[in-house]
Design a protein around this motif. Structure first.
Motif, PDB file in Angstrom:
ATOM      1  N   ARG A   9       0.831  -1.210   0.000  1.00  0.00           N
ATOM      2  CA  ARG A   9       0.000   0.000   0.000  1.00  0.00           C
ATOM      3  C   ARG A   9       0.863   1.257   0.000  1.00  0.00           C
ATOM      4  O   ARG A   9       0.573   2.231  -0.693  1.00  0.00           O
ATOM      5  CB  ARG A   9      -0.931   0.006   1.208  1.00  0.00           C
ATOM      6  CG  ARG A   9      -2.103  -0.912   1.068  1.00  0.00           C
ATOM      7  CD  ARG A   9      -3.065  -0.747   2.229  1.00  0.00           C
ATOM      8  NE  ARG A   9      -4.105  -1.751   2.159  1.00  0.00           N
ATOM      9  CZ  ARG A   9      -4.681  -2.293   3.198  1.00  0.00           C
ATOM     10  NH1 ARG A   9      -4.347  -1.935   4.421  1.00  0.00           N
ATOM     11  NH2 ARG A   9      -5.625  -3.203   3.042  1.00  0.00           N
ATOM     12  N   MET A  10       1.925   1.254   0.816  1.00  0.00           N
ATOM     13  CA  MET A  10       2.818   2.412   0.869  1.00  0.00           C
ATOM     14  C   MET A  10       3.511   2.638  -0.470  1.00  0.00           C
ATOM     15  O   MET A  10       3.608   3.773  -0.950  1.00  0.00           O
ATOM     16  CB  MET A  10       3.845   2.250   1.992  1.00  0.00           C
ATOM     17  CG  MET A  10       3.246   2.408   3.374  1.00  0.00           C
ATOM     18  SD  MET A  10       4.442   2.134   4.693  1.00  0.00           S
ATOM     19  CE  MET A  10       5.562   3.481   4.415  1.00  0.00           C
ATOM     20  N   THR A  12       2.409   1.744  -3.387  1.00  0.00           N
ATOM     21  CA  THR A  12       1.373   2.214  -4.308  1.00  0.00           C
ATOM     22  C   THR A  12       1.097   3.695  -4.086  1.00  0.00           C
ATOM     23  O   THR A  12       0.968   4.464  -5.046  1.00  0.00           O
ATOM     24  CB  THR A  12       0.082   1.390  -4.130  1.00  0.00           C
ATOM     25  OG1 THR A  12       0.376   0.017  -4.363  1.00  0.00           O
ATOM     26  CG2 THR A  12      -1.000   1.854  -5.083  1.00  0.00           C
ATOM     27  N   GLU A  13       1.026   4.112  -2.835  1.00  0.00           N
ATOM     28  CA  GLU A  13       0.774   5.521  -2.513  1.00  0.00           C
ATOM     29  C   GLU A  13       1.942   6.402  -2.954  1.00  0.00           C
ATOM     30  O   GLU A  13       1.736   7.484  -3.496  1.00  0.00           O
ATOM     31  CB  GLU A  13       0.524   5.692  -1.008  1.00  0.00           C
ATOM     32  CG  GLU A  13       0.168   7.094  -0.594  1.00  0.00           C
ATOM     33  CD  GLU A  13      -1.121   7.624  -1.201  1.00  0.00           C
ATOM     34  OE1 GLU A  13      -1.313   8.857  -1.204  1.00  0.00           O
ATOM     35  OE2 GLU A  13      -1.956   6.830  -1.684  1.00  0.00           O
ATOM     36  N   ARG A  16       1.709   6.793  -6.624  1.00  0.00           N
ATOM     37  CA  ARG A  16       0.621   7.727  -6.954  1.00  0.00           C
ATOM     38  C   ARG A  16       1.065   9.162  -6.715  1.00  0.00           C
ATOM     39  O   ARG A  16       0.808  10.054  -7.537  1.00  0.00           O
ATOM     40  CB  ARG A  16      -0.613   7.416  -6.110  1.00  0.00           C
ATOM     41  CG  ARG A  16      -1.847   8.247  -6.488  1.00  0.00           C
ATOM     42  CD  ARG A  16      -3.019   7.957  -5.560  1.00  0.00           C
ATOM     43  NE  ARG A  16      -2.834   8.520  -4.245  1.00  0.00           N
ATOM     44  CZ  ARG A  16      -3.039   9.811  -3.938  1.00  0.00           C
ATOM     45  NH1 ARG A  16      -3.433  10.648  -4.862  1.00  0.00           N
ATOM     46  NH2 ARG A  16      -2.852  10.252  -2.718  1.00  0.00           N
ATOM     47  N   MET A  17       1.755   9.417  -5.615  1.00  0.00           N
ATOM     48  CA  MET A  17       2.228  10.762  -5.295  1.00  0.00           C
ATOM     49  C   MET A  17       3.248  11.237  -6.332  1.00  0.00           C
ATOM     50  O   MET A  17       3.218  12.390  -6.758  1.00  0.00           O
ATOM     51  CB  MET A  17       2.816  10.791  -3.891  1.00  0.00           C
ATOM     52  CG  MET A  17       1.749  10.653  -2.808  1.00  0.00           C
ATOM     53  SD  MET A  17       2.394  10.365  -1.148  1.00  0.00           S
ATOM     54  CE  MET A  17       3.565  11.671  -0.957  1.00  0.00           C
ATOM     55  N   PRO A  90       1.985  16.448   0.089  1.00  0.00           N
ATOM     56  CA  PRO A  90       2.645  15.228  -0.365  1.00  0.00           C
ATOM     57  C   PRO A  90       3.727  15.469  -1.398  1.00  0.00           C
ATOM     58  O   PRO A  90       4.652  14.689  -1.513  1.00  0.00           O
ATOM     59  CB  PRO A  90       1.496  14.393  -0.950  1.00  0.00           C
ATOM     60  CG  PRO A  90       0.439  15.374  -1.301  1.00  0.00           C
ATOM     61  CD  PRO A  90       0.582  16.493  -0.281  1.00  0.00           C
TER      62      PRO A  90
END
Length: 96
Positions: A9-10, A12-13, A16-17, A90
């Protein structure tokens, strides 16, 4: 066995950022590249407008050009504002 769900998840985030940061940079580049020719077009139309003020159809056409350039310039300003990194957001945490 180890649960790697959180790490995935991290990752992936972070991806995305980075993608959002890249999109912001691209938007800024596009806005900058569009703004330069718009300034030239507007300047030329304004110069022609002052030189040919006595020819109504041409004056009206040049006024339309200036108005449309102003509208496009506003859009590029909005695009630049969108692309600006958010302070303490972010985008500051991600480096390319």
């Amino acid at each position: 066995m180890e649960d790697v769900t959180r790490e995935i998840r991290m990752e992936t985030e972070i991806a995305r950022m980075r993608r959002l940061a890249d999109i912001g940079q691209l938007a800024a580049k596009i806005a900058h590249e569009v703004r330069n020719p718009l300034s030239s077009i507007k300047g030329a139309a304004q110069l022609m407008r002052s030189e040919y003020d006595d020819i109504a159809p041409l004056r009206e056409f040049l006024d339309i050009i200036v108005e449309e350039v102003n509208g496009l310039s506003r859009i590029t300003t909005e695009l630049l504002e969108f692309a600006r990194p958010i302070q303490n957001g972010p985008f500051l945490a991600v480096s390319g």
